[in-house]
Write a protein that holds these residues in place. Structure first.
Motif, short mmCIF file in Angstrom:
data_model
loop_
_atom_site.label_atom_id
_atom_site.label_comp_id
_atom_site.label_asym_id
_atom_site.label_seq_id
_atom_site.Cartn_x
_atom_site.Cartn_y
_atom_site.Cartn_z
N GLY A 149 6.11 -0.46 1.81
CA GLY A 149 6.96 0.27 0.89
C GLY A 149 6.62 -0.02 -0.55
O GLY A 149 6.15 -1.10 -0.88
N LEU A 150 6.83 0.97 -1.39
CA LEU A 150 6.58 0.83 -2.82
C LEU A 150 7.93 0.81 -3.55
O LEU A 150 8.36 -0.23 -4.05
CB LEU A 150 5.70 1.97 -3.31
N LEU A 151 8.63 1.92 -3.54
CA LEU A 151 9.96 1.96 -4.15
C LEU A 151 10.96 1.16 -3.32
O LEU A 151 11.89 0.56 -3.86
CB LEU A 151 10.44 3.40 -4.27
N THR A 152 10.77 1.18 -1.99
CA THR A 152 11.73 0.52 -1.10
C THR A 152 11.49 -0.98 -0.98
O THR A 152 12.28 -1.67 -0.33
CB THR A 152 11.66 1.16 0.30
N LEU A 166 5.17 -2.56 -6.87
CA LEU A 166 4.39 -1.84 -7.88
C LEU A 166 3.72 -2.82 -8.83
O LEU A 166 2.55 -2.64 -9.20
CB LEU A 166 5.28 -0.86 -8.65
N GLY A 179 -0.92 4.82 -1.62
CA GLY A 179 0.47 5.24 -1.44
C GLY A 179 0.71 5.51 0.03
O GLY A 179 -0.23 5.53 0.83
N PRO A 188 5.42 9.53 0.89
CA PRO A 188 6.46 9.56 -0.15
C PRO A 188 7.80 10.08 0.36
O PRO A 188 8.85 9.60 -0.07
CB PRO A 188 5.87 10.50 -1.20
N GLU A 227 9.40 6.62 2.18
CA GLU A 227 10.00 6.20 0.91
C GLU A 227 11.26 6.99 0.57
O GLU A 227 12.13 6.51 -0.16
CB GLU A 227 8.98 6.37 -0.22
N ASP A 275 11.59 9.51 -1.34
CA ASP A 275 11.65 9.95 -2.74
C ASP A 275 10.28 10.45 -3.14
O ASP A 275 9.47 9.71 -3.71
CB ASP A 275 12.10 8.79 -3.63
N HIS A 304 8.00 8.31 -5.79
CA HIS A 304 6.82 7.62 -5.26
C HIS A 304 5.56 8.10 -5.96
O HIS A 304 4.73 7.29 -6.40
CB HIS A 304 6.72 7.86 -3.75
N VAL A 309 2.72 6.12 -8.21
CA VAL A 309 1.30 6.05 -7.81
C VAL A 309 0.41 6.66 -8.88
O VAL A 309 -0.57 6.04 -9.34
CB VAL A 309 1.10 6.74 -6.45
N GLN A 338 4.58 18.11 0.73
CA GLN A 338 4.16 16.88 0.05
C GLN A 338 2.68 16.97 -0.35
O GLN A 338 2.30 16.55 -1.46
CB GLN A 338 4.38 15.68 0.96
#
Length: 353
Positions: free
Chosen positions: A116-119, A124, A140, A143, A147, A149, A153, A157, A182
């Motif tokens: 996960g990035l945002l989660t 990041l 990434g 998204p 994620e 979002d 996301h 990225v 997406q």
């Protein structure tokens, strides 16, 4: 790629693994039994538990896999390597150290936010640090589906890639019309940012579904954006209609994905094997179709990675390339022999032993 002359080996360009996860691999160690998984989240959870349970270092495991790949003719690869708030940049540093021990192999590393990035707060910042610790590209993952979002996301990225001046390679497993939407958004941002030819989408299962109403429109948008699509032709995963991709001008490359990791007991790191599997799964029959599978696993990958001696292979007299005991490319893809020589600048670069 001409057939071999009688009594001479078949010479080919080097192979390229355009999508592989060497930091996850158990290659070279004892057999690892896998836990069952029915969803992508299950697979990621199993992977997280497995990575923290390994007793062998990332460098040791990655070196074992990369050595086997080089022995089997892979001269370049794009390695997706996990970064997260928990792992930090250790996996990137381990894979880079392994790659530096194999000078015949070009390795591009993607800083990949598998967990996960945002989660996963803090990831990041770790991805930014990874770009200073051996990573080359910004990654990434799903998204929308993981994620939740899409725009948040992709803002993260593309923003990191812009600040660092790096290319992008995004995993996208989401299918259906949502998956296509997406992909179109990634393509839109690619064009707006002037990134044509510098963005790759791995898996892109939605592009493999011929029943989707907006598929042809999306393929045209992907082609116009110069986006590369990486397929791995794994197990039950969808595979591209290669003829359809070619009709729309979409660029396709191939990779191993996970090799003997928590996700799957399969894989060898051999792109001859992967060309065979891609040909088999897409119903190849003719020599031309078998040769196309080999090109996707060799010169196409060289073009995506910018590896000149593979992308623009100079032919049998080149100092770089592979030698096989096979009559022609079609037989090579079908029979899957290991190369008898793996050449870079005129030297056989297969690891000792």
């Amino acid at each position: 790629m001409n057939p071999a002359t009688p009594g001479s080996p078949l010479r080919t360009p080097g192979l390229v693994d355009a999508h592989i996860h060497p930091d996850k691999s158990a290659w070279g160690g004892p057999w690892m039994s896998r836990r069952p998984a029915t969803t992508l989240v299950d697979l990621i959870d199993n992977d997280r538990a497995t990575q923290f349970a390994y007793t062998r270092s990332v460098e040791e495991r990655a070196f074992a896999l990369l050595s086997n790949a080089l022995t089997n003719g892979t001269l370049a690869m794009r390695a997706h390597v996990d970064v997260s708030s928990e792992l930090g940049t250790a996996n990137v540093e381990g894979v880079r150290a392994a790659a530096e021990r194999l000078p015949g192999l070009d390795v591009q590393i993607v800083a990949f936010p598998q967990f996960g990035l945002l989660t996963n707060p803090g990831t990041l910042e770790v991805m930014a640090a990874a770009l200073d610790s051996g990573a080359d590209l910004v990654g990434g993952i799903d998204p929308g589906g993981l994620e939740g979002d899409l725009h948040g996301h992709l803002d993260a990225v593309f923003g990191l890639a812009d600040r660092a001046g790096r290319d992008i390679d995004i995993h996208l497993h989401d299918g259906g019309e949502d998956g296509l939407a997406q992909i179109r958004e990634i393509a839109r941002r690619t064009v707006v940012g002037g990134r044509q030819g510098r963005v790759t989408i791995g898996h892109a299962f939605a592009l493999c579904d011929g029943s989707l109403p907006s598929l042809d429109e999306t393929l045209d948008i992907v082609a116009d954006a110069g986006i590369w699509i990486a397929t791995c032709a794994l197990g039950p995963d969808p595979v591209p209609d290669i003829d359809r991709f070619e009709q729309h001008g979409v660029h396709l490359v191939a990779g191993s994905d996970g090799v003997r990791d928590s996700w799957s007991p399969f894989g060898t790191g051999s792109m001859v094997d992967r060309a065979h599997l891609l040909a088999y799964r897409t119903g190849a029959i003719t020599d031309a179709e078998l040769e196309r599978a080999f090109r996707i696993a060799s010169t196409a990958g060289g073009e995506m990675l910018g590896i000149d001696d593979i992308a623009n292979w100079a032919g049998p007299e080149s100092g770089s390339g592979l030698e096989f005991e096979a009559e022609n490319i079609a037989q090579l893809v079908t029979d899957r022999p290991a190369p008898t020589r793996v050449l870079r600048d005129g030297r056989d670069v297969r690891p000792a032993g």
